[in-house]
Design a protein around this motif. Structure first.
Motif, PDB file in Angstrom:
ATOM      1  N   ILE A   1       1.865   6.725  -6.821  1.00  0.00           N
ATOM      2  CA  ILE A   1       0.805   7.631  -7.285  1.00  0.00           C
ATOM      3  C   ILE A   1       1.289   9.076  -7.172  1.00  0.00           C
ATOM      4  CG2 ILE A   1      -1.499   8.559  -6.776  1.00  0.00           C
ATOM      5  CD1 ILE A   1      -2.292   5.676  -5.948  1.00  0.00           C
ATOM      6  N   ARG A   2       1.849   9.411  -6.018  1.00  0.00           N
ATOM      7  CA  ARG A   2       2.333  10.776  -5.815  1.00  0.00           C
ATOM      8  C   ARG A   2       3.456  11.123  -6.801  1.00  0.00           C
ATOM      9  NH1 ARG A   2       3.688  12.585   0.001  1.00  0.00           N
ATOM     10  NH2 ARG A   2       1.489  13.047  -0.078  1.00  0.00           N
TER      11      ARG A   2
ATOM     12  N   TRP B   1      -4.887   8.401  -0.191  1.00  0.00           N
ATOM     13  CA  TRP B   1      -4.231   7.360  -0.989  1.00  0.00           C
ATOM     14  C   TRP B   1      -2.734   7.627  -1.087  1.00  0.00           C
ATOM     15  CZ3 TRP B   1      -8.150   7.958  -5.543  1.00  0.00           C
ATOM     16  CH2 TRP B   1      -9.371   7.397  -5.183  1.00  0.00           C
ATOM     17  N   GLU B   2      -2.380   8.882  -1.362  1.00  0.00           N
ATOM     18  CA  GLU B   2      -0.966   9.239  -1.534  1.00  0.00           C
ATOM     19  C   GLU B   2      -0.175   9.101  -0.236  1.00  0.00           C
ATOM     20  OE1 GLU B   2      -0.477  13.065  -3.345  1.00  0.00           O
ATOM     21  OE2 GLU B   2      -1.143  12.358  -5.310  1.00  0.00           O
ATOM     22  N   ASN B   3      -0.843   9.177   0.883  1.00  0.00           N
ATOM     23  CA  ASN B   3      -0.175   9.023   2.177  1.00  0.00           C
ATOM     24  C   ASN B   3      -0.284   7.606   2.728  1.00  0.00           C
ATOM     25  OD1 ASN B   3       0.893  11.712   2.719  1.00  0.00           O
ATOM     26  ND2 ASN B   3      -1.250  12.328   2.657  1.00  0.00           N
ATOM     27  N   GLY B   4      -0.885   6.718   1.951  1.00  0.00           N
ATOM     28  CA  GLY B   4      -0.997   5.321   2.357  1.00  0.00           C
ATOM     29  C   GLY B   4      -1.958   5.079   3.495  1.00  0.00           C
TER      30      GLY B   4
ATOM     31  N   ALA C   1      -4.499   5.369 -14.152  1.00  0.00           N
ATOM     32  CA  ALA C   1      -3.599   5.089 -15.270  1.00  0.00           C
ATOM     33  C   ALA C   1      -4.029   5.869 -16.512  1.00  0.00           C
ATOM     34  CB  ALA C   1      -3.552   3.597 -15.558  1.00  0.00           C
ATOM     35  N   ALA C   2      -5.322   5.952 -16.750  1.00  0.00           N
ATOM     36  CA  ALA C   2      -5.822   6.712 -17.901  1.00  0.00           C
ATOM     37  C   ALA C   2      -5.512   8.199 -17.741  1.00  0.00           C
ATOM     38  CB  ALA C   2      -7.324   6.489 -18.066  1.00  0.00           C
ATOM     39  N   ILE C   3      -5.700   8.741 -16.545  1.00  0.00           N
ATOM     40  CA  ILE C   3      -5.405  10.158 -16.289  1.00  0.00           C
ATOM     41  C   ILE C   3      -3.919  10.431 -16.464  1.00  0.00           C
ATOM     42  CG2 ILE C   3      -5.344  11.930 -14.474  1.00  0.00           C
ATOM     43  CD1 ILE C   3      -7.987  10.552 -13.431  1.00  0.00           C
ATOM     44  N   PHE C   4      -3.083   9.489 -16.006  1.00  0.00           N
ATOM     45  CA  PHE C   4      -1.629   9.650 -16.111  1.00  0.00           C
ATOM     46  C   PHE C   4      -1.095   9.276 -17.491  1.00  0.00           C
ATOM     47  CE2 PHE C   4      -1.243   8.691 -11.280  1.00  0.00           C
ATOM     48  CZ  PHE C   4      -1.533  10.017 -10.985  1.00  0.00           C
ATOM     49  N   ASP C   5      -1.990   8.892 -18.403  1.00  0.00           N
ATOM     50  CA  ASP C   5      -1.628   8.501 -19.765  1.00  0.00           C
ATOM     51  C   ASP C   5      -0.689   7.299 -19.780  1.00  0.00           C
ATOM     52  OD1 ASP C   5      -1.885   8.725 -22.513  1.00  0.00           O
ATOM     53  OD2 ASP C   5      -0.118   9.994 -22.707  1.00  0.00           O
TER      54      ASP C   5
ATOM     55  N   ARG D   1       0.838  -1.209   0.000  1.00  0.00           N
ATOM     56  CA  ARG D   1       0.000   0.000   0.000  1.00  0.00           C
ATOM     57  C   ARG D   1       0.868   1.252   0.000  1.00  0.00           C
ATOM     58  NH1 ARG D   1      -3.683  -0.195   4.586  1.00  0.00           N
ATOM     59  NH2 ARG D   1      -2.080   0.865   5.772  1.00  0.00           N
ATOM     60  N   MET D   2       1.945   1.244   0.795  1.00  0.00           N
ATOM     61  CA  MET D   2       2.837   2.403   0.858  1.00  0.00           C
ATOM     62  C   MET D   2       3.597   2.594  -0.459  1.00  0.00           C
ATOM     63  SD  MET D   2       2.098   3.832   3.617  1.00  0.00           S
ATOM     64  CE  MET D   2       3.338   5.112   3.590  1.00  0.00           C
ATOM     65  N   ARG D   3       3.973   1.501  -1.095  1.00  0.00           N
ATOM     66  CA  ARG D   3       4.672   1.593  -2.386  1.00  0.00           C
ATOM     67  C   ARG D   3       3.746   2.188  -3.445  1.00  0.00           C
ATOM     68  NH1 ARG D   3       4.984  -2.338  -6.403  1.00  0.00           N
ATOM     69  NH2 ARG D   3       4.086  -3.832  -4.944  1.00  0.00           N
ATOM     70  N   ILE D   4       2.508   1.718  -3.489  1.00  0.00           N
ATOM     71  CA  ILE D   4       1.541   2.254  -4.449  1.00  0.00           C
ATOM     72  C   ILE D   4       1.265   3.729  -4.152  1.00  0.00           C
ATOM     73  CG2 ILE D   4      -0.868   2.105  -5.221  1.00  0.00           C
ATOM     74  CD1 ILE D   4      -0.592  -0.983  -4.838  1.00  0.00           C
ATOM     75  N   ALA D   5       1.136   4.064  -2.873  1.00  0.00           N
ATOM     76  CA  ALA D   5       0.902   5.459  -2.473  1.00  0.00           C
ATOM     77  C   ALA D   5       2.029   6.356  -2.969  1.00  0.00           C
ATOM     78  CB  ALA D   5       0.782   5.550  -0.951  1.00  0.00           C
ATOM     79  N   ARG D   6       3.270   5.913  -2.732  1.00  0.00           N
ATOM     80  CA  ARG D   6       4.441   6.688  -3.183  1.00  0.00           C
ATOM     81  C   ARG D   6       4.428   6.837  -4.697  1.00  0.00           C
ATOM     82  NH1 ARG D   6       9.841   3.550  -3.302  1.00  0.00           N
ATOM     83  NH2 ARG D   6       8.631   2.734  -5.020  1.00  0.00           N
TER      84      ARG D   6
END
Length: 87
Positions: free
Chosen positions: A15-16, A43-46, A59-63, A8-13
């Motif tokens: 995303i940010r 989400w960004e802070n986990g 993913a779509a927003i981030f292209d 969760r923390m890896r995904i949060a990092r």
């Protein structure tokens, strides 16, 4: 295998970092997802988990081609110099 908290923390990092690399602020991403900025912040802070459906939309927003690019994003690879091949 990752522990749930570590993942969760890896995904949060990730995303940010991806958001910042795209020069998107939280308001833009939150608005694009039709959520509150505070939700994105959690989400960004986990502090809360991001559902797969949301990762697909992010993913779509981030292209990006696939939501797994958020999960597997390796920021260290961006800054590593390519090693010269010796013949």
């Amino acid at each position: 295998m990752y522990h749930r908290n570590e993942e969760r923390m890896r995904i949060a990092r990730n995303i940010r970092l991806i958001r910042e690399l795209r020069n998107y602020d939280q308001r833009y991403v939150a608005s694009s997802l039709q959520i509150g900025r505070s939700t994105l912040s959690t989400w960004e802070n986990g502090l809360s988990e991001v559902k797969i459906e949301t990762l697909i939309r992010l993913a779509a927003i981030f292209d990006l081609d696939d939501y797994r690019q958020i999960i597997d994003f390796d920021p260290d690879a961006l800054f590593k110099k390519k090693e010269k091949k010796e013949d």
